[in-house]
Design an enzyme around this catalytic site. Structure first.
Site, PDB file in Angstrom:
ATOM      1  N   ARG A  60       0.841  -1.217   0.000  1.00  0.00           N
ATOM      2  CA  ARG A  60       0.000   0.000   0.000  1.00  0.00           C
ATOM      3  C   ARG A  60       0.867   1.255   0.000  1.00  0.00           C
ATOM      4  O   ARG A  60       0.472   2.309  -0.498  1.00  0.00           O
ATOM      5  CB  ARG A  60      -0.956   0.008   1.218  1.00  0.00           C
ATOM      6  CG  ARG A  60      -1.760   1.303   1.322  1.00  0.00           C
ATOM      7  CD  ARG A  60      -3.000   1.203   2.198  1.00  0.00           C
ATOM      8  NE  ARG A  60      -2.745   0.625   3.493  1.00  0.00           N
ATOM      9  CZ  ARG A  60      -2.095   1.240   4.506  1.00  0.00           C
ATOM     10  NH1 ARG A  60      -1.643   2.470   4.352  1.00  0.00           N
ATOM     11  NH2 ARG A  60      -1.893   0.635   5.655  1.00  0.00           N
ATOM     12  N   TYR A 113     -17.408  13.715 -16.131  1.00  0.00           N
ATOM     13  CA  TYR A 113     -17.850  12.324 -15.994  1.00  0.00           C
ATOM     14  C   TYR A 113     -18.800  12.284 -14.783  1.00  0.00           C
ATOM     15  O   TYR A 113     -18.470  12.825 -13.719  1.00  0.00           O
ATOM     16  CB  TYR A 113     -16.641  11.416 -15.800  1.00  0.00           C
ATOM     17  CG  TYR A 113     -17.038  10.005 -15.458  1.00  0.00           C
ATOM     18  CD1 TYR A 113     -17.863   9.278 -16.315  1.00  0.00           C
ATOM     19  CD2 TYR A 113     -16.621   9.399 -14.280  1.00  0.00           C
ATOM     20  CE1 TYR A 113     -18.257   7.982 -16.000  1.00  0.00           C
ATOM     21  CE2 TYR A 113     -17.003   8.111 -13.966  1.00  0.00           C
ATOM     22  CZ  TYR A 113     -17.820   7.413 -14.829  1.00  0.00           C
ATOM     23  OH  TYR A 113     -18.211   6.140 -14.508  1.00  0.00           O
ATOM     24  N   ASP A 185      -8.525  16.555 -15.758  1.00  0.00           N
ATOM     25  CA  ASP A 185      -8.758  15.144 -16.085  1.00  0.00           C
ATOM     26  C   ASP A 185      -8.428  14.990 -17.568  1.00  0.00           C
ATOM     27  O   ASP A 185      -9.152  15.479 -18.441  1.00  0.00           O
ATOM     28  CB  ASP A 185     -10.213  14.772 -15.775  1.00  0.00           C
ATOM     29  CG  ASP A 185     -10.498  13.287 -16.020  1.00  0.00           C
ATOM     30  OD1 ASP A 185      -9.814  12.688 -16.871  1.00  0.00           O
ATOM     31  OD2 ASP A 185     -11.414  12.740 -15.382  1.00  0.00           O
ATOM     32  N   LYS A 210      -8.955   3.606 -19.503  1.00  0.00           N
ATOM     33  CA  LYS A 210      -9.257   4.041 -20.877  1.00  0.00           C
ATOM     34  C   LYS A 210      -8.036   3.879 -21.778  1.00  0.00           C
ATOM     35  O   LYS A 210      -7.505   2.807 -21.901  1.00  0.00           O
ATOM     36  CB  LYS A 210      -9.793   5.472 -20.847  1.00  0.00           C
ATOM     37  CG  LYS A 210     -10.797   5.743 -19.735  1.00  0.00           C
ATOM     38  CD  LYS A 210     -12.020   4.844 -19.791  1.00  0.00           C
ATOM     39  CE  LYS A 210     -12.941   5.127 -18.627  1.00  0.00           C
ATOM     40  NZ  LYS A 210     -13.956   4.106 -18.432  1.00  0.00           N
TER      41      LYS A 210
HETATM   42  N1  LCS Z   1     -12.658  10.445 -15.660  1.00  0.00           N
HETATM   43  C1  LCS Z   1     -13.222  10.270 -16.865  1.00  0.00           C
HETATM   44  C2  LCS Z   1     -13.090  11.350 -17.894  1.00  0.00           C
HETATM   45  C3  LCS Z   1     -13.908   9.102 -17.148  1.00  0.00           C
HETATM   46  O1  LCS Z   1     -14.433   8.951 -18.372  1.00  0.00           O
HETATM   47  C4  LCS Z   1     -14.031   8.111 -16.150  1.00  0.00           C
HETATM   48  C5  LCS Z   1     -14.771   6.846 -16.397  1.00  0.00           C
HETATM   49  C6  LCS Z   1     -13.434   8.330 -14.903  1.00  0.00           C
HETATM   50  C7  LCS Z   1     -12.744   9.517 -14.691  1.00  0.00           C
HETATM   51  C8  LCS Z   1     -13.503   7.321 -13.791  1.00  0.00           C
HETATM   52  O2  LCS Z   1     -12.660   6.254 -14.081  1.00  0.00           O
HETATM   53  P1  LCS Z   1     -12.883   4.730 -13.582  1.00  0.00           P
HETATM   54  O3  LCS Z   1     -13.068   4.771 -12.108  1.00  0.00           O
HETATM   55  O4  LCS Z   1     -14.105   4.233 -14.272  1.00  0.00           O
HETATM   56  O5  LCS Z   1     -11.637   4.043 -14.004  1.00  0.00           O
HETATM   57  N2  LCS Z   1     -15.589   6.892 -17.536  1.00  0.00           N
HETATM   58  C9  LCS Z   1     -16.437   5.968 -17.922  1.00  0.00           C
HETATM   59  C10 LCS Z   1     -17.248   6.084 -19.058  1.00  0.00           C
HETATM   60  O6  LCS Z   1     -17.355   7.083 -19.767  1.00  0.00           O
HETATM   61  N3  LCS Z   1     -17.915   4.978 -19.247  1.00  0.00           N
HETATM   62  O7  LCS Z   1     -17.636   4.054 -18.275  1.00  0.00           O
HETATM   63  C11 LCS Z   1     -16.693   4.643 -17.336  1.00  0.00           C
END
Ligand code: LCS
Length: 404
Positions: A60, A113, A185, A210
């Site tokens: 951790r 998001y 972001d 992503k």
């Molecule tokens: N920031 C952005 C711009 C995102 O598109 C997402 C997830 C996150 C943060 C959060 O990331 P995660 O915890 O899911 O790894 N976006 C998603 C989307 O557009 N569709 O499914 C998840």
């Protein structure tokens, strides 16, 4: 390998953070799947806790495989250090938690998001944090929303799913002049196409789920800080709050990053073709893609980014019913949320990724009921175009308005 800092991003993705294993010479960074690390003596253990002895203590708090990933992304984003997190939302959480406190105020992009906005509006409000959501494509809106207690300007650009682009240098100046920090972001662009730190951002974060991982098989996140002091603050919170990444997960993302440049080049080339094709199609009401001259911030995106990326949104003529038929009729593009994978995904944000936002907030942020998001992958463009064409033909059959 060696000193990679001078290299171009498409070289860095292959070499940054990667080094031959000191024990075996393994070229691929090994997976150090261990929760804890032995000390040769009590004094050495005490020294590691004090920071006077190099070495690891407990996963951790740090792990060689995770450290390799953190070095890789820190170099790509040109930061003082990076912190890998269990998910993208854990990365967002580390930033909010470390930088906000009782009475603090945030100015954020309205089309964030969904959960990045929602936790500010609900959970953080319980702790006395307030947030103002603005259309950050106009820096004047950001400047007007600033208050003496504003600690953080939080911008997503391009934004999910509207593809709205904000002027990051202007936002950085506003934040800096008012004693606040700018966090960007950068998930939609990836460090290959946009480096917010060079435009003045103090913190950059990604959902590694992503483009960086790129294979729709891992969730993860990462936070990069520009300055060592800020990095130390974020690291303390991140380690103690516990949202750290697992070594196997880190290894998969490290492996994914090596092909980032190849994947982004290919997916972006496909997206450019598809965006132009959709825009010329009478079955489509509108297309939002920073690479199109019709995008409201096309000039800004061309200046600020090294390419428009591989995600676009569009409206199917006739509204939600034909849009629903369209996304259900795709045979190659998979009906699934997420983006940045090697395979093309299609989804409907108003009923899926952004459904938790109240309709009025959603619509004010440009997330209309007819908006379909296409996360373009690396397939052959001819197959993707044929798939979209047949799906749109189905949609036209149910469209409320006749197709010209
Ligand atoms: N920031 C952005 C711009 C995102 O598109 C997402 C997830 C996150 C943060 C959060 O990331 P995660 O915890 O899911 O790894 N976006 C998603 C989307 O557009 N569709 O499914 C998840």
């Amino acid at each position: 390998m060696g000193d990679t800092k001078q290299h171009h991003p498409s070289t860095l993705v292959i070499h940054a953070g990667q080094h031959a294993d000191p024990h075996t010479g393994a070229v691929s960074v090994p997976i150090y799947q261990s929760s804890t690390f032995a000390f040769r003596s009590a004094d050495e253990g005490a020294g590691r806790f004090l920071g006077t002895e190099p070495g690891y203590i407990y996963t951790r708090l740090g792990n060689p495989t995770i450290a390799a990933l953190e070095t890789s992304v820190a170099e790509l984003e040109r930061g003082a250090g990076a912190l890998a997190a269990a998910t993208g939302m854990a990365a967002v959480q580390t930033v909010y938690f470390a930088l906000l406190g009782q009475g603090a105020h945030v100015v954020a992009t309205d089309a964030l998001y969904g959960p990045s906005r929602l936790v500010l509006e609900t959970e953080y409000r319980r702790y006395g944090v307030t947030a103002t959501f603005v259309d950050s494509t106009d820096p004047e809106n950001v400047a007007r929303a600033m208050r003496p207690e504003t600690r953080l300007v939080y911008v997503e650009s391009p934004a999910n799913p509207t593809m709205a682009v904000s002027d990051l240098a202007a936002c950085a100046t506003i934040a800096h002049d008012r004693g606040a920090l700018l966090c960007v972001d950068n998930t939609f662009a990836s460090p290959l196409l946009q480096r917010p730190r060079d435009l003045g951002a103090h913190v950059v974060l990604h959902s590694l789920t992503k483009f960086l991982n790129g294979h729709s098989d891992v969730v993860g996140g990462i936070v990069v800080a520009r300055d060592p002091e800020l990095f130390a603050r974020l690291r303390k919170v991140h380690r103690n709050m516990g949202g750290t990444m697992d070594p196997h997960q880190a290894w998969l993302v490290l492996r994914g990053i090596k092909s980032l440049a190849l994947r982004v080049d290919r997916a972006q080339a496909n997206a450019r073709k598809i965006a132009a094709w959709l825009e010329a199609d009478p079955r489509i009401a509108w297309v939002r893609y920073p690479g199109l001259a019709s995008h409201p911030q096309h000039e800004l995106a061309s200046r600020q980014m090294d390419g428009p990326g591989a995600v676009l949104s569009f409206g199917v003529r006739g509204g939600f019913a034909p849009a629903k038929t369209m996304i259900e009729s795709c045979r190659l593009a998979t009906l699934a949320v997420s983006l940045g994978g090697i395979e093309t995904l299609i989804e409907h944000p108003a009923s899926m990724t952004h459904s938790a936002l109240p309709r009025a907030e959603r619509e004010a942020a440009g997330i209309t009921d007819d908006l379909v998001r296409l996360a373009v992958g690396c397939e052959d463009e001819r197959d993707l175009l044929a798939d979209l064409d047949q799906a749109l033909a189905r949609a036209a059959e149910v469209a409320a308005v006749p197709v010209p």
